[in-house]
Design a protein around this motif. Structure first.
Motif, PDB file in Angstrom:
ATOM      1  N   TYR A  68      -5.709  -0.122   2.630  1.00  0.00           N
ATOM      2  CA  TYR A  68      -4.472   0.661   2.688  1.00  0.00           C
ATOM      3  C   TYR A  68      -4.726   2.098   3.124  1.00  0.00           C
ATOM      4  O   TYR A  68      -5.819   2.637   2.957  1.00  0.00           O
ATOM      5  CB  TYR A  68      -3.794   0.670   1.319  1.00  0.00           C
ATOM      6  N   LYS A  69      -3.682   2.698   3.663  1.00  0.00           N
ATOM      7  CA  LYS A  69      -3.691   4.126   3.970  1.00  0.00           C
ATOM      8  C   LYS A  69      -2.421   4.749   3.380  1.00  0.00           C
ATOM      9  O   LYS A  69      -1.483   4.044   3.012  1.00  0.00           O
ATOM     10  CB  LYS A  69      -3.740   4.362   5.481  1.00  0.00           C
ATOM     11  N   ASN A  70      -2.408   6.070   3.301  1.00  0.00           N
ATOM     12  CA  ASN A  70      -1.269   6.808   2.743  1.00  0.00           C
ATOM     13  C   ASN A  70      -0.902   6.297   1.353  1.00  0.00           C
ATOM     14  O   ASN A  70       0.280   6.101   1.034  1.00  0.00           O
ATOM     15  CB  ASN A  70      -0.048   6.727   3.669  1.00  0.00           C
ATOM     16  N   ILE A  71      -1.908   6.066   0.530  1.00  0.00           N
ATOM     17  CA  ILE A  71      -1.658   5.588  -0.829  1.00  0.00           C
ATOM     18  C   ILE A  71      -1.021   6.725  -1.629  1.00  0.00           C
ATOM     19  O   ILE A  71      -1.561   7.828  -1.710  1.00  0.00           O
ATOM     20  CB  ILE A  71      -2.964   5.130  -1.499  1.00  0.00           C
TER      21      ILE A  71
ATOM     22  N   LEU B 270      -9.189  -3.946  -6.376  1.00  0.00           N
ATOM     23  CA  LEU B 270     -10.183  -4.863  -5.830  1.00  0.00           C
ATOM     24  C   LEU B 270     -11.586  -4.339  -6.100  1.00  0.00           C
ATOM     25  O   LEU B 270     -11.847  -3.133  -5.989  1.00  0.00           O
ATOM     26  CB  LEU B 270      -9.996  -5.019  -4.318  1.00  0.00           C
ATOM     27  N   ASP B 271     -12.474  -5.251  -6.431  1.00  0.00           N
ATOM     28  CA  ASP B 271     -13.901  -4.948  -6.548  1.00  0.00           C
ATOM     29  C   ASP B 271     -14.505  -5.165  -5.171  1.00  0.00           C
ATOM     30  O   ASP B 271     -14.770  -6.297  -4.757  1.00  0.00           O
ATOM     31  CB  ASP B 271     -14.544  -5.868  -7.587  1.00  0.00           C
TER      32      ASP B 271
ATOM     33  N   GLY C 286     -14.076  -4.397   2.595  1.00  0.00           N
ATOM     34  CA  GLY C 286     -13.261  -3.409   1.891  1.00  0.00           C
ATOM     35  C   GLY C 286     -13.512  -2.007   2.415  1.00  0.00           C
ATOM     36  O   GLY C 286     -14.647  -1.634   2.701  1.00  0.00           O
ATOM     37  N   GLU C 287     -12.458  -1.198   2.524  1.00  0.00           N
ATOM     38  CA  GLU C 287     -12.575   0.142   3.106  1.00  0.00           C
ATOM     39  C   GLU C 287     -11.956   1.236   2.243  1.00  0.00           C
ATOM     40  O   GLU C 287     -11.866   2.378   2.671  1.00  0.00           O
ATOM     41  CB  GLU C 287     -11.921   0.172   4.495  1.00  0.00           C
ATOM     42  N   ASN C 288     -11.524   0.902   1.040  1.00  0.00           N
ATOM     43  CA  ASN C 288     -10.914   1.916   0.181  1.00  0.00           C
ATOM     44  C   ASN C 288     -11.844   2.427  -0.912  1.00  0.00           C
ATOM     45  O   ASN C 288     -11.479   3.325  -1.677  1.00  0.00           O
ATOM     46  CB  ASN C 288      -9.625   1.392  -0.453  1.00  0.00           C
TER      47      ASN C 288
END
Length: 240
Positions: free
Chosen positions: A168-171, A181-182, A189-191
């Motif tokens: 996600y972006k702009n969280i 998420l782990d 995964g990128e966050n």
């Protein structure tokens, strides 16, 4: 005679109670201007079954012209089910925003975050926008609010399941994060350490906005724990 009268009264009360429950109306909206998920029909059928179980009327539409002031007055909850792209014109956006400002409720499922990128109000309502995703794979979901009604059917604080896991972006800040998420449990995964995958917000109009990132695959909509999660998200959104 008194016994018969009592039975009639009880039967009437039960009918009135059932009618009151049936008055809840839920719009399942699935318009797409980008990728269209093959699982949408499975999701619609699953939500309709949930409606039969917990007593709400489902209205399904892919037509954004449904979003008028008159139509929206009859709706208790709007579900964006795997919507994508720019799907509402300016008049329809105004009707939707007015609906939320007057106590409406919103539930976004999966690609609801891949919708209306140029409408800042909508991004704030959902809580984040889709950025990217790796391949469908198993991952571990951390249950952050295990006592919350949308999750307390689960037996553990970790939920292992297979889906398409969004980055996600702009969280938004201030989200009530239900699950994360782990990222060490899957690839892509990128966050980082804070990767929310489900959350809710109390909307300023008095209603609720809730989002869950699951629901890409058709199999999701026959998965007992995920179906229970959907059912409880809907109940939570309607309970105000």
């Amino acid at each position: 005679m008194k016994f018969l009268f009592s039975v009639i009264i009880c039967f009437t009360i039960l009918n009135i109670s059932a009618l009151s429950a049936q008055e809840k109306q839920v719009l399942i909206f699935s318009k797409t201007e980008g990728f269209r998920h093959n699982s949408i029909e499975d999701g619609i059928q699953a939500i309709q079954r949930i409606g039969n179980e917990i007593n709400f009327k489902s209205i399904t539409s892919q037509d954004s012209r449904f979003f008028t002031e008159n139509n929206m007055q009859e709706i208790d909850l709007v579900i964006f089910l795997n919507t994508t792209g720019d799907i509402l014109n300016m008049e329809e956006q105004t009707a939707f925003q007015n609906y939320m400002d007057n106590g409406g409720n919103f539930f976004g499922i999966h690609a609801a975050a891949d919708t209306e990128y140029n409408w800042r109000w909508y991004g704030d309502l959902v809580g984040a926008y889709f950025k990217s995703h790796p391949k469908v794979q198993e991952a571990i979901v951390n249950i952050k609010m295990p006592q919350h009604s949308t999750l307390d059917h689960l037996q553990d604080d970790k939920w292992k399941r297979t889906d398409e896991w969004y980055n996600y972006k702009n969280i938004a800040t201030g989200l009530n994060v239900l699950m994360t998420l782990d990222e060490s449990s899957y690839e892509g995964g990128e966050n980082g350490d804070f990767h929310p995958i489900a959350w809710f917000q109390n909307y300023r109009g008095g209603g609720k906005s809730i989002y869950t990132g699951g629901g890409h695959t058709s199999e999701s909509y026959s998965e007992p724990d995920f179906l229970e999660h959907l059912s409880r998200c809907i109940e939570f959104a309607l309970d105000n």
